[in-house]
Design an enzyme around this catalytic site. Structure first.
Site, short mmCIF file in Angstrom:
data_model
loop_
_atom_site.label_atom_id
_atom_site.label_comp_id
_atom_site.label_asym_id
_atom_site.label_seq_id
_atom_site.Cartn_x
_atom_site.Cartn_y
_atom_site.Cartn_z
N VAL B 78 -4.41 24.29 25.21
CA VAL B 78 -4.94 23.13 25.94
C VAL B 78 -3.87 22.03 25.99
O VAL B 78 -3.69 21.38 27.03
CB VAL B 78 -6.24 22.63 25.29
CG1 VAL B 78 -6.67 21.29 25.90
CG2 VAL B 78 -7.35 23.66 25.48
N CYS B 136 1.99 18.81 15.59
CA CYS B 136 2.51 18.21 16.81
C CYS B 136 4.04 18.21 16.73
O CYS B 136 4.60 18.01 15.65
CB CYS B 136 2.05 16.75 16.97
SG CYS B 136 0.27 16.55 16.99
N LYS B 171 -4.43 17.82 8.26
CA LYS B 171 -4.77 19.19 8.71
C LYS B 171 -3.48 19.99 8.83
O LYS B 171 -2.64 19.71 9.68
CB LYS B 171 -5.50 19.14 10.05
CG LYS B 171 -5.93 20.51 10.54
CD LYS B 171 -6.89 20.41 11.71
CE LYS B 171 -7.36 21.77 12.17
NZ LYS B 171 -8.40 21.67 13.19
#
Lengths: 290, 311
Positions: B78, B136, B171
């Site tokens: 996504v 990221c 996370k």
């Protein structure tokens, strides 16, 4: 284009339901007819909307993702909902193994459907290719019921792939055209000539299409020629069906803006003749559906 | 003679993650959840709500296709589209905070400072905790994921902890050689808990077209297919750190949730399962008391890390 802050849907009112299979049978080529007992879906559905269907039995993990399925027909009296699907992969093959009496899990109806506008004076052309014809049926039927003149085109690979003629007839739609690759009649340029000849004196005011980007381009040309409105129903891979996962969008990094979500902003989008692009339904001022 | 039946011992589902206490250990995984689900399930019953990852600036996601199905799982690329801070504050966050459950905001960044800027910007909001999504790319370090470098993880965590009194969860990405070292780095930086784990990098190819199915070529695998690997990572991390572990990866059922708790998780996140069965989290919450009782436990805390070593 919309940004990622899609407005909360105003037309969807989905429910989770375990829907009993009434019928699940092959109707030619790779197409199957699935009839479900889903009273709330039947009550709430609008033409062009869809349901997310999970084809797993209790304890089964595969297929993991639900499948978006266009609502082909429904009857709020019997509570039955009809879906046509094509067996194209593992998920739809598994769906074809469900027998009457078993249950399928549904979430829906969801999505922005077609906007037919007032029926008076409407001349509707619907152009569907393959399974794309499914999302057009209810809109064509509704328009015909309200007195619009409806012309339909069903395009398919070969004659045995055509499935909609009987349903169109049952909805009182008689101006039905079928074209197939096998018969050499489905070429868009050839179809354009046929439609121009057939509809020259009474061109459509509204065109709906689904199932083929080539036919969508053809419909765009015809909409420009006839000054008709055009709405296209788009297919996409989906996971949530509600707009939170963003799996069905198409990104455009350079703009910094997220593309529209097929599940939530669509699946039906409206052609904008000034930009030759598509916009989210309801972003233009128009007479609301009666 | 009637033998009096002792009343069933009440089961306490509450769990504590740093300074945050949740009514139960079940929450959604970031990205696989939205307030839209409030039409279908009782979101007030979840232990917490977790937002999609928010970046400071508005950004689009990846080109289509963004999804593909795999045996027992799915692939997604996504690309985390984000409305940016202004849009998040005005239109997204209020939809989460309208429910009674505590809201955990997932924070992303393309540099360490972007994570901290998001936290600075949101610290006045009614948020229960922040979860740093360190999967990221760090554009200041050649695009390498922040979550693959223990020093980066420690620094980004420490900076976040310094900026807010709310608990910081980190996370972790599973796509590393030694996840225990990354987890220790998060702990050293002051994390209140670590979430283990994110999606596993994967891809799928259309052999007819000779193209990757995903528009981004690669994506993250999630769903039941990754459960054994995620469970192993939870087991590994839980032994390496003293802070709570939030287990995540392919949880579809109450028995899956129990496995993660036994492996050492204090709480669990449900992701992919919600797509096909939106009621999964509620079912687990409903079934946990009976499952605890069946194992002669009365609190979630007693369950955590209760795995018995093989003889």
């Amino acid at each position: 284009m919309t940004d990622v802050l899609s407005a909360p849907s105003t037309t969807s009112n989905p429910v989770l339901a375990a829907a009993r299979v009434i019928q699940n049978r092959n109707i030619g080529d790779r197409y199957w007819q699935l009839v479900l007992e889903a009273p709330t879906v039947a009550e709430r559905s609008k033409p062009g909307q869809f349901v997310m269907l999970s084809a797993t039995r209790p304890g089964e993990l595969d297929p993991v993702l639900p499948r978006p399925m266009a609502l082909y027909d429904w009857d709020s009296t019997s509570g039955h909902v009809e879906i046509i699907y094509g067996v194209v992969g593992r998920g739809t093959h598994h769906l074809s193994t469900f027998h009457p009496g078993e249950e399928l899990r549904t979430m829906g109806p969801v999505g922005q459907g077609f906007d037919l506008g007032p029926a008076a004076g409407t001349r509707l052309l619907v152009v569907g290719r393959g399974i794309g014809t499914c999302s057009l049926m209810a809109a064509a039927a509704d328009a015909a019921l309200q007195g619009a003149h409806v012309t339909t085109v069903e395009s398919a690979r070969e004659p045995r792939s055509l499935f909609a003629a009987e349903k169109y007839a049952s909805k009182g739609i008689s101006d039905v055209h079928t074209v197939t690759d096998a018969e050499g009649t489905s070429d868009p340029d050839q179809l354009a000539q046929t439609l121009r000849g057939h509809l020259a004196h009474h061109p459509p005011t509204l065109i709906l299409t689904c199932g083929s980007s080539r036919l969508a381009s053809l419909c765009m040309q015809l909409a420009d020629e006839w000054n008709a409105r055009l709405q296209v129903s788009v297919e996409a891979h989906m996971a949530c069906g509600l707009g939170y996962c963003h799996g069905c969008s198409s990104g455009r990094r350079s703009s910094g803006l997220e593309g529209p979500l097929v599940c939530h902003d669509g699946p039906v989008f409206e052609y904008d003749p000034t930009t030759h692009g598509y916009t989210t339904m309801g972003t233009h001022t128009r007479t609301p559906q009666q | 003679m009637n033998v009096p039946v002792p009343p069933p011992r009440p089961v306490d589902l509450s769990v504590t993650l740093g300074s945050l206490t949740l009514a139960n250990p079940v929450m959604p995984a970031s990205g696989c959840f939205g307030p839209e689900l409030g039409d279908l399930i009782a979101l007030d019953r979840l232990g917490a709500l977790v937002t999609k990852t928010i970046f400071y600036d508005s950004r689009s996601g990846n080109p289509a296709h963004r999804l593909a199905e795999t045996p027992g799982g799915m692939l997604n690329s996504v690309g985390i589209p984000s409305p940016g801070m202004a849009g998040f504050r005005s239109s997204v966050l209020p939809r989460y905070t309208s429910f009674d459950s505590p809201v955990i905001v997932s924070v992303g960044g393309l540099s360490q400072h972007e994570y901290w800027d998001v936290i600075d910007n949101l610290d006045d909001q009614p948020i229960a905790a922040f979860e740093l999504n360190v999967s990221c790319p760090n554009l200041e370090k050649g695009g390498l994921e922040i979550g693959t470098d223990p020093r980066e993880v420690e620094e980004v965590t420490r900076g976040a902890v310094q900026r807010t009194r709310r608990p910081i969860f980190v996370k972790l990405t599973p796509n590393v050689t030694r996840i225990d070292e990354i987890a220790k780095a998060a702990e050293a930086g002051g994390a209140a808990a670590v979430t283990v784990a994110n999606t596993f990098v994967g891809m799928q190819i259309d052999i007819e077209r000779r193209t990757a199915i995903l528009g981004n070529t690669i994506g993250g695998v999630s769903g039941p297919a990754i459960k054994p690997m995620a469970l192993y990572l939870v087991y590994t991390v839980a032994q390496a750190v003293g802070i709570p572990v939030i287990g995540c990866g392919g949880i579809c059922s109450t028995s899956d949730a129990l496995e993660f708790l036994m492996a050492g998780a204090a709480a669990i996140q449900v992701g992919t399962a919600t797509f096909g069965r939106p009621e999964t989290m509620i079912q687990i919450i409903d079934q946990l008391p009976e499952a605890f009782a069946a194992h002669n436990e009365t609190t979630a805390a007693h369950f955590t890390g209760s795995l018995v070593a093989a003889a």
